[in-house]
Motif scaffolding. Sequence first.
Motif, short mmCIF file in Angstrom:
data_model
loop_
_atom_site.label_atom_id
_atom_site.label_comp_id
_atom_site.label_asym_id
_atom_site.label_seq_id
_atom_site.Cartn_x
_atom_site.Cartn_y
_atom_site.Cartn_z
N CYS A 1 0.83 -1.20 0.00
CA CYS A 1 0.00 0.00 0.00
C CYS A 1 0.86 1.25 0.00
O CYS A 1 1.96 1.26 0.56
CB CYS A 1 -0.92 0.01 1.22
N CYS B 1 -1.29 3.73 7.35
CA CYS B 1 -2.20 3.74 8.51
C CYS B 1 -1.58 2.92 9.65
O CYS B 1 -1.15 1.78 9.42
CB CYS B 1 -3.55 3.18 8.11
N CYS C 1 -2.52 -0.86 10.37
CA CYS C 1 -2.64 -1.79 9.24
C CYS C 1 -1.34 -2.52 8.95
O CYS C 1 -0.29 -1.90 8.83
CB CYS C 1 -3.08 -1.01 8.01
N GLY D 1 -4.11 -4.26 1.01
CA GLY D 1 -3.37 -3.11 0.46
C GLY D 1 -4.20 -2.40 -0.59
O GLY D 1 -5.41 -2.55 -0.67
N HIS E 1 -8.88 8.08 4.77
CA HIS E 1 -7.91 7.90 5.85
C HIS E 1 -7.37 9.28 6.23
O HIS E 1 -6.43 9.78 5.61
CB HIS E 1 -6.77 6.99 5.39
S1 SF4 Z 1 -5.71 0.63 5.96
FE1 SF4 Z 1 -5.90 0.59 3.71
S2 SF4 Z 1 -5.05 2.56 3.06
FE2 SF4 Z 1 -4.35 2.25 5.16
S3 SF4 Z 1 -2.33 1.26 4.96
FE3 SF4 Z 1 -3.85 -0.39 5.16
S4 SF4 Z 1 -4.40 -0.95 3.06
FE4 SF4 Z 1 -3.38 1.05 2.99
#
Ligand code: SF4
Length: 313
Positions: A15, A19, A22, A71, A123
């Motif tokens: 990604c 975040c 994540c 991702g 986000h």
């Molecule tokens: S939550 Fe979604 S946008 Fe944020 S790092 Fe993970 S995959 Fe990427």
Amino acid sequence: MPDLTILYRGPLSSCNYDCHYCPFAKHHETASELAHDRNCLERFERWSLEQWPTLGAGHGDRLSIFFTPWGEALIRSWYQKAIIRLTQTSHIKKVAIQTNLSCRLDWIDHCDPTRLGLWCTFHPSQTSRSQFLSQCRILDANRIRYSVGAVGLKEDLSEIKALRQELPAAVYLWINAFKRQPGYYTETDIQHCEQLDPLFRINATYHASRGRPCRTGASVISVDGNGEVTRCHFVKDRIGNLYDQDFSEALRERLCPNDTCGCHIGYVHLDHLNLETVFGDGLLERIKKADVFQKENIPTAQKPRSDSLHASK
Ligand code: SF4
Ligand code: SF4
């Protein structure tokens, strides 16, 4: 064979965002890993375009595809090209994808908007509200149907509220309950979230599912990059391989073997929740039916009992 919905999740696991909660944040893949993901996607696309018609389309049955990548996939050209081709195909009913909406959107002009739906997650720690909204305006200009949502972190609620106020009124804004931290939400927090997303309490609930009929495994399946088929993303028992000629023989009605189901992409297929009456054709990309949006008349039967509410998890 009846209409089929496939939740496709290939090997992609990277990604461009970071975040903090994540595991795929700022994860980079090697060129060979990305090439492998591309090969898997293109094989799946060929099956959808060429093999599915021999199974279903001859009888007028149609295929829906929901990309639920680990991702971000839409920053990869092969996903953009596949989505363009799939939406241009008459036996494809719907192509939906989860995205952070950070990609360039010039390719979207080549899609058939009647077959495309986007699940767009905002986000606030990674992009500005104005930047996100400018992407939404491009979707509006291209007549693309989309939902917008965010993870319901308490520090983000004021930003989510501002987003709600600036989004077109017809766009549904959902909030995903942050369930990892016990006791995270008070009842007051939940009511606050419900003012922004009237369906928040449904998402904050782990729905009792063991022994209940769920459409996954019959008309909805999960497929990985190798074509391995499971009923959903949350039950790992293999039920076949998409690329075997006789794979459809494995499809049948099944009861859920898990105690609970707490994710939209799973619980919407539980028969007893009857969420088609809320989402209709927008079930995959989480777009509420227009009449529900106007009235917010969630049927009483769908409101979770207090003993199944675990918003604190
Ligand atoms: S939550 Fe979604 S946008 Fe944020 S790092 Fe993970 S995959 Fe990427
Ligand atoms: S209820 Fe959820 S966990 Fe159970 S089979 Fe359906 S999608 Fe999977």
